[in-house]
Design a protein around this motif. Structure first.
Motif, short mmCIF file in Angstrom:
data_model
loop_
_atom_site.label_atom_id
_atom_site.label_comp_id
_atom_site.label_asym_id
_atom_site.label_seq_id
_atom_site.Cartn_x
_atom_site.Cartn_y
_atom_site.Cartn_z
N PRO A 62 -1.92 14.10 -39.40
CA PRO A 62 -3.29 13.51 -39.56
C PRO A 62 -4.06 14.17 -38.98
CG PRO A 62 -2.12 11.88 -40.74
CD PRO A 62 -1.58 12.54 -38.93
N LEU A 63 -5.21 15.41 -38.90
CA LEU A 63 -6.02 15.48 -37.56
C LEU A 63 -7.63 15.03 -37.73
CD1 LEU A 63 -6.78 17.61 -35.36
CD2 LEU A 63 -6.93 19.28 -37.40
N LEU A 64 -8.01 13.77 -37.29
CA LEU A 64 -9.65 13.63 -37.16
C LEU A 64 -10.56 15.33 -36.16
CD1 LEU A 64 -11.73 12.34 -38.10
CD2 LEU A 64 -10.89 10.59 -36.42
N THR A 65 -11.36 15.51 -36.87
CA THR A 65 -12.15 16.20 -35.49
C THR A 65 -13.48 15.82 -36.14
OG1 THR A 65 -12.84 18.00 -37.82
CG2 THR A 65 -11.07 18.51 -35.97
N VAL A 66 -14.51 15.38 -34.73
CA VAL A 66 -15.69 14.73 -34.52
C VAL A 66 -16.26 15.70 -33.92
CG1 VAL A 66 -17.40 13.02 -34.04
CG2 VAL A 66 -15.41 12.88 -35.12
N SER A 67 -17.32 16.12 -34.73
CA SER A 67 -18.80 17.17 -33.49
C SER A 67 -19.71 16.61 -33.65
CB SER A 67 -19.18 17.92 -35.15
OG SER A 67 -19.66 18.18 -36.07
N VAL A 68 -20.44 16.12 -32.12
CA VAL A 68 -21.85 15.39 -32.43
C VAL A 68 -23.13 16.52 -32.05
CG1 VAL A 68 -22.50 13.98 -30.34
CG2 VAL A 68 -20.36 14.12 -31.04
N ALA A 69 -23.97 15.60 -32.88
CA ALA A 69 -25.54 15.79 -32.65
C ALA A 69 -25.48 16.38 -31.11
CB ALA A 69 -26.28 15.09 -33.12
N GLY A 70 -26.37 18.06 -31.27
CA GLY A 70 -26.89 18.18 -29.14
C GLY A 70 -25.91 18.49 -28.87
N ASP A 71 -24.79 19.20 -29.58
CA ASP A 71 -23.55 19.58 -28.46
C ASP A 71 -23.14 20.44 -28.26
OD1 ASP A 71 -21.08 19.76 -26.68
OD2 ASP A 71 -20.02 18.27 -28.06
N ARG A 72 -24.42 21.88 -27.44
CA ARG A 72 -23.89 22.53 -27.00
C ARG A 72 -22.35 23.15 -27.03
NH1 ARG A 72 -29.94 23.83 -24.73
NH2 ARG A 72 -31.15 23.79 -26.77
N LEU A 73 -21.46 22.12 -26.00
CA LEU A 73 -20.22 23.01 -25.39
C LEU A 73 -19.14 22.99 -26.39
CD1 LEU A 73 -20.67 20.97 -21.60
CD2 LEU A 73 -21.53 22.88 -22.63
N ALA A 74 -19.06 22.02 -27.63
CA ALA A 74 -18.20 22.11 -28.76
C ALA A 74 -18.81 22.54 -30.18
CB ALA A 74 -17.36 20.60 -28.78
N PRO A 75 -20.14 23.18 -30.20
CA PRO A 75 -20.19 23.25 -31.53
C PRO A 75 -20.12 23.44 -33.58
CG PRO A 75 -20.97 25.01 -30.29
CD PRO A 75 -20.39 24.93 -30.10
N GLN A 76 -20.28 22.76 -34.20
CA GLN A 76 -19.27 23.05 -35.07
C GLN A 76 -18.68 24.38 -35.24
OE1 GLN A 76 -19.31 19.66 -37.95
NE2 GLN A 76 -17.55 21.01 -37.52
N SER A 77 -19.34 25.11 -34.94
CA SER A 77 -18.72 26.16 -35.57
C SER A 77 -17.01 27.12 -34.50
CB SER A 77 -19.40 27.48 -35.65
OG SER A 77 -20.03 27.72 -33.75
N SER A 78 -16.92 26.13 -33.41
CA SER A 78 -16.25 26.10 -31.68
C SER A 78 -15.03 24.71 -33.08
CB SER A 78 -16.41 25.46 -30.89
OG SER A 78 -15.39 25.13 -30.03
#
Length: 303
Positions: free
Chosen positions: A229-245
């Motif tokens: 199982p893999l959990l991925t959490v993107s964070v609002a305002g994160d320019r270093l790991a945006p959703q596309s990355s």
């Protein structure tokens, strides 16, 4: 891309931690700590830090996870924080060494908590290392969580950040080669890092592929076989790991059962969030981690 400005943040109260032991590899010594639960069979979360960020920075999030009934293991990446020696000229290592170090940490945890299910939680570079380790060493963990962690491939970034990421990563790698190490503590980016690490990082940024110096492992093929199982959490305002990355990195583990979440200011209760500040506002996120770990025990996940 990470910055060592995070390391200067104050350290709020956190649960008492004990030193589990040392992981040694040649001249390198890595101290491993744990905030333990009374029940030795409680799930263990191994927190793998970001580039240039010391383990102590995660104390508020360790406290949040501990309140969720999880044992939390922390350590500093090779060459930074408490680990010795610090990155400098003549101190050579890359991604492969960090993967080996993490394997040593898991050996130690298996000895101390033999009945506890093990999970990896990586931030930024730490997420890449956690996922690569899981690809190379199957069966060692029950699942991997990536928080604010994505691919560095320049084309996985939106708009103008494509060019900025490409130019920035290659410039850092070139400077590291010229200077013999990356003095990120002087430039406000990434902390002190070995040249080999920055070259592995820049190669992935340029090519999208994990081809690690000194390794015979085909990591791209190994990642395709990851099924935990893999959990991925993107964070609002994160320019270093945006959703596309984040999506580009997660897509490499195409057979993993992925749970994708986005952490917003409303959910965190913070006025602002970003690549680092989520750590100080992670109560709701820690509940997501606990719920995901609980679901990883359900038979349907493994069927």
């Amino acid at each position: 891309m990470d910055t060592d400005t995070a390391a200067r943040s104050p350290e709020p109260d956190a649960p008492a931690s004990v030193v589990l032991g040392l992981v040694s590899a040649g001249q390198h010594r890595i101290k491993v700590r744990a905030a333990q639960q009374d029940d030795p069979s409680s799930p263990v979360v191994v927190l793998v830090p970001a580039m240039g960020v010391p383990a102590r920075y995660y104390r508020p999030f360790v406290a949040d996870l501990h309140r969720q009934g999880l044992t939390v293991v922390t350590f500093d990446l090779r060459g930074q924080g408490e680990s010795k020696p610090l990155a400098a000229r003549g101190v050579r290592f890359g991604y492969e060494s960090l993967i080996d170090d993490l394997n040593g940490v898991l050996d130690l945890i298996e000895d101390v908590f033999p009945r506890a299910p093990r999970f990896l939680l990586g931030h930024s570079l730490g997420g890449q290392i956690a996922l690569l380790h899981t690809a190379r060493h199957r069966g060692r963990v029950r699942g991997v969580a990536l928080v604010a962690s994505g691919s560095v491939w320049f084309r996985s970034f939106p708009g103008v950040y494509k060019l900025r990421t490409l130019v920035g990563t290659q410039a850092v790698a070139s400077a590291s080669t010229l200077l013999g190490y990356w003095p990120g503590h002087r430039f406000g980016f990434g902390g002190r890092q070995a040249t080999g690490l920055m070259r592995d990082w820049a190669r992935q940024a340029r090519t999208s592929k994990y081809r690690l110096h000194g390794s015979a492992t085909d990591y791209e093929a190994a990642l395709r076989e990851v099924q935990v199982p893999l959990l991925t959490v993107s964070v609002a305002g994160d320019r270093l790991a945006p959703q596309s990355s984040v999506d580009h990195l997660a897509a490499k583990a195409r057979h993993a059962l992925r749970t994708s979440k986005h952490y917003t200011r409303a959910e965190s209760g913070a006025e602002n969030l970003g690549h680092f500040s989520w750590v100080r506002n992670g109560a709701a996120l820690s509940q997501w981690v606990r719920d995901w770990i609980t679901s990883a025990h359900e038979p349907s996940v493994h069927s």
